[in-house]
Design a protein around this motif. Structure first.
Motif, short mmCIF file in Angstrom:
data_model
loop_
_atom_site.label_atom_id
_atom_site.label_comp_id
_atom_site.label_asym_id
_atom_site.label_seq_id
_atom_site.Cartn_x
_atom_site.Cartn_y
_atom_site.Cartn_z
N THR A 193 0.88 -1.32 0.08
CA THR A 193 -0.07 -0.05 0.06
C THR A 193 0.91 1.17 0.11
N LYS A 194 0.02 2.53 -0.12
CA LYS A 194 0.74 3.74 -0.20
C LYS A 194 2.21 3.80 -1.26
N SER A 195 1.88 3.22 -2.40
CA SER A 195 2.93 3.26 -3.37
C SER A 195 3.25 4.67 -3.58
N ASP A 196 2.61 5.62 -3.53
CA ASP A 196 2.47 7.09 -3.85
C ASP A 196 3.84 7.35 -2.92
N LEU A 197 4.04 6.87 -1.77
CA LEU A 197 5.14 7.32 -0.72
C LEU A 197 6.59 6.40 -1.28
N CYS A 198 6.29 5.81 -2.19
CA CYS A 198 7.53 4.88 -2.48
C CYS A 198 8.45 5.64 -3.62
N THR B 178 -0.90 -0.62 -4.23
CA THR B 178 -2.15 0.32 -4.26
C THR B 178 -1.70 1.72 -3.72
N SER B 179 -2.40 2.64 -4.14
CA SER B 179 -2.30 3.89 -3.66
C SER B 179 -3.87 4.47 -3.66
N MET B 180 -4.12 5.24 -2.46
CA MET B 180 -5.37 5.77 -2.11
C MET B 180 -5.86 6.92 -3.31
N PHE B 181 -4.54 7.40 -3.98
CA PHE B 181 -4.89 8.47 -5.00
C PHE B 181 -5.42 7.76 -6.27
N SER C 139 -1.40 -1.65 12.11
CA SER C 139 -2.34 -0.60 12.09
C SER C 139 -1.81 0.68 11.32
N GLY C 140 -2.70 1.25 10.65
CA GLY C 140 -2.19 2.37 9.96
C GLY C 140 -1.69 2.23 8.43
N VAL C 141 -1.74 0.91 7.95
CA VAL C 141 -1.06 0.88 6.67
C VAL C 141 -2.09 1.01 5.51
N GLY C 142 -3.18 1.06 5.97
CA GLY C 142 -4.49 1.47 4.61
C GLY C 142 -5.43 0.79 4.59
N LYS C 143 -5.66 -0.48 5.50
CA LYS C 143 -6.55 -1.45 5.41
C LYS C 143 -7.90 -0.99 5.24
N SER C 144 -8.39 -0.04 6.13
CA SER C 144 -9.86 0.57 5.89
C SER C 144 -9.92 1.23 4.58
N THR C 145 -8.90 1.87 4.44
CA THR C 145 -9.14 2.84 3.13
C THR C 145 -9.51 1.83 1.98
N LEU C 146 -8.61 0.51 1.87
CA LEU C 146 -8.71 -0.36 0.80
C LEU C 146 -10.30 -1.06 0.91
N MET D 15 -8.76 -9.92 13.74
CA MET D 15 -7.85 -10.52 12.32
C MET D 15 -6.78 -9.65 12.05
N ARG D 16 -7.14 -8.52 12.27
CA ARG D 16 -6.09 -7.44 11.89
C ARG D 16 -4.62 -7.52 12.24
N GLU D 17 -4.44 -7.76 13.51
CA GLU D 17 -3.09 -7.93 14.13
C GLU D 17 -2.78 -9.32 14.62
P1 GDP Z 1 -5.69 0.88 8.68
O1 GDP Z 1 -5.43 1.01 10.20
O2 GDP Z 1 -4.61 -0.12 8.19
O3 GDP Z 1 -7.04 0.43 8.55
O4 GDP Z 1 -5.29 2.14 7.88
P2 GDP Z 1 -6.17 3.24 7.25
O5 GDP Z 1 -6.97 2.99 6.08
O6 GDP Z 1 -7.10 3.85 8.53
O7 GDP Z 1 -5.23 4.29 7.07
C1 GDP Z 1 -4.33 5.15 7.83
C2 GDP Z 1 -3.59 6.20 7.23
O8 GDP Z 1 -3.02 6.12 6.05
C3 GDP Z 1 -4.98 7.36 6.80
O9 GDP Z 1 -4.59 8.58 7.37
C4 GDP Z 1 -4.90 7.18 5.32
O10 GDP Z 1 -5.45 8.31 4.82
C5 GDP Z 1 -3.66 6.99 4.96
N1 GDP Z 1 -3.66 6.32 3.80
C6 GDP Z 1 -4.15 4.99 3.28
N2 GDP Z 1 -3.98 4.65 2.15
C7 GDP Z 1 -2.92 5.54 1.65
C8 GDP Z 1 -2.15 5.36 0.30
O11 GDP Z 1 -2.58 4.82 -0.52
N3 GDP Z 1 -1.28 6.48 0.42
C9 GDP Z 1 -1.10 7.49 1.51
N4 GDP Z 1 -0.07 8.51 1.38
N5 GDP Z 1 -1.91 7.46 2.61
C10 GDP Z 1 -2.62 6.52 2.71
#
Ligand code: GDP
Ligand code: ZN
Length: 385
Positions: free
Chosen positions: A180-185, A207-210, A233-240, A285-287
């Motif tokens: 995830t967050k390929s935009d940051l790589c 993936t990237s949320m953008f 936590s924070g890797v972007g699971k909920s976003t996906l 399940m998450r961690e």
């Molecule tokens: P979870 O804890 O794994 O469910 O992560 P979240 O989906 O809540 O995302 C955590 C944070 O990462 C949030 O502030 C999102 O906006 C941010 N985030 C999620 N996906 C991406 C991405 O692809 N790129 C970037 N730069 N930030 C992201």
């Protein structure tokens, strides 16, 4: 519709006959099973459920302490386990868990459904329950695909990935690596190359949320598939997950109360996806911690090499004729990977049951309950999905 609705006459037997008849009618029509199918139901479980005359098929979609939420042909219902099941259940892993297909009874949709049986599990994610005794507990079951999420910034860690892969393979589910967050790589190609060194049988997607990521999940999600997302936590699971649930989730009434759209507010832990199939998202399940691990796929390279060691019980430290030490000196494998392997192997030597053993126990029980070999064979045969 009120399947098995009783006018108060006739008692339990009457209701049983009626429900059984109507349930079969449902199967033939196939229409009212639509709801259950949107929650992952496959022919395998329709087939298995036919062994339980008079009970109805349901899937556990949430669990909170002793009470459950299930989805039935009639909709969402509260459920509890039967006195008999409670009485007979000594080990924690034999209790229903989110993702389980169960056989229930109820008269009216408003009633609390009673869970009588759990159908055989095709995969299980375990955790060690906190308590007096170290016991395996099921976090979620019947997951087909587990998306292992790792973000391409500071969270990126190959050891962690190897750990998740080992857990996933052990569970019986198929892992897919999601970077995830390929935009940051900045060095994506190089990172993917590194990940490929440890991924073996698992696919990799980025993936990237953008971006719209839905297409990337299309090869994996379809009707009958149950998926889950794991990762820190924070890797972007909920976003996906939100992207995968899309409008379907937002339009659902239960979310109406909260404009945040956080699906946890529904009290459910399973959500039909836009692509077909269903996503399990339970806090446990998450961690995941490591309960048992299957290293044969996640460390296919090392396990294969180890077969060439001179001694069967080689610890790969300083024994003569060690194929792994040889590979290390030749640079075919690296120290990091060997350390990761050794660590997981030690941690995973938990003496409980692994997922496959649990499944085998279940089949043994079915042998006894359903008239032996012939029926059990029929059951096993019917399992393609
Ligand atoms: P979870 O804890 O794994 O469910 O992560 P979240 O989906 O809540 O995302 C955590 C944070 O990462 C949030 O502030 C999102 O906006 C941010 N985030 C999620 N996906 C991406 C991405 O692809 N790129 C970037 N730069 N930030 C992201
Ligand atoms: Zn060796």
């Amino acid at each position: 519709m009120c399947v098995g609705d009783s006018n108060g006459e006739g008692g339990v037997e009457n209701i049983r006959i009626k429900t059984s008849f109507l349930f079969k009618a449902n199967l033939i029509g196939g229409i009212t099973l639509k709801l259950l199918k949107s929650y992952g139901l496959t022919d395998r479980y329709i087939n298995e459920s036919s062994f339980y005359e008079g009970l109805r098929l349901a899937r556990v979609i949430a669990q909170h302490k002793g009470s459950y939420k299930v989805i039935t042909v009639d909709g969402e219902q509260q459920a509890q386990i039967s006195g008999k099941l409670r009485h007979e259940t000594t080990e924690l892993y034999k209790f229903p868990a989110v993702g389980d297909y169960v056989m229930v009874s109820y008269e009216k949709i408003e009633d609390t459904a009673i869970i009588h049986y759990i159908l055989s599990r095709k995969s299980v994610f375990l955790r060690t329950a906190v308590g007096i005794k170290k016991q395996a507990q099921i976090v979620a079951s019947n997951i087909d695909i587990v998306f292992i999420c790792m973000s391409l910034n500071s969270n990126y860690n190959l050891n962690r990935l190897e750990r998740y892969l080992s857990i996933a393979w052990d569970s019986g589910a198929t892992p897919v690596i999601v970077l995830t967050k390929s935009d940051l790589c900045e060095n994506l190609t190089q990172v993917i190359r590194e990940v490929e060194q440890v991924s073996f049988y698992a696919d990799i997607i980025t993936t990237s949320m953008f971006e719209d990521n839905i297409d990337k999940f299309k090869p994996y999600m379809k009707e009958g598939i149950t998926a889950a997302f794991i990762g820190s936590s924070g890797v972007g699971k909920s976003t996906l997950i939100n992207q995968m649930l899309g409008k379907t989730m937002l339009e659902t009434k239960e979310v109406g109360k909260s404009d945040k759209g956080k699906h946890t507010t529904t009290g459910r832990e399973m959500f039909p996806s836009l692509l077909g199939g269903v996503v399990i998202d339970t806090p446990g399940m998450r961690e995941l911690g490591i309960q048992s691990a299957d290293l044969s796929k996640s460390f296919a390279d090392i396990e294969r090499l180890a077969q060439d060691c001179k001694f069967n019980d080689c610890s790969h430290k300083n024994e003569p004729g060690c194929a792994i030490q040889k590979a290390l000196s030749e640079g075919t494998i690296d120290h990091r990977r060997l350390n990761s392997y050794t660590k997981l192997k030690n941690e995973a030597s938990y003496e409980g049951l692994n997922s496959k053993q649990i499944e085998n126990q279940k089949i043994e029980r079915m042998f006894k309950e359903f008239g032996g070999m012939k029926n059990a064979r029929k059951l096993v045969k019917g399992r393609k999905n």
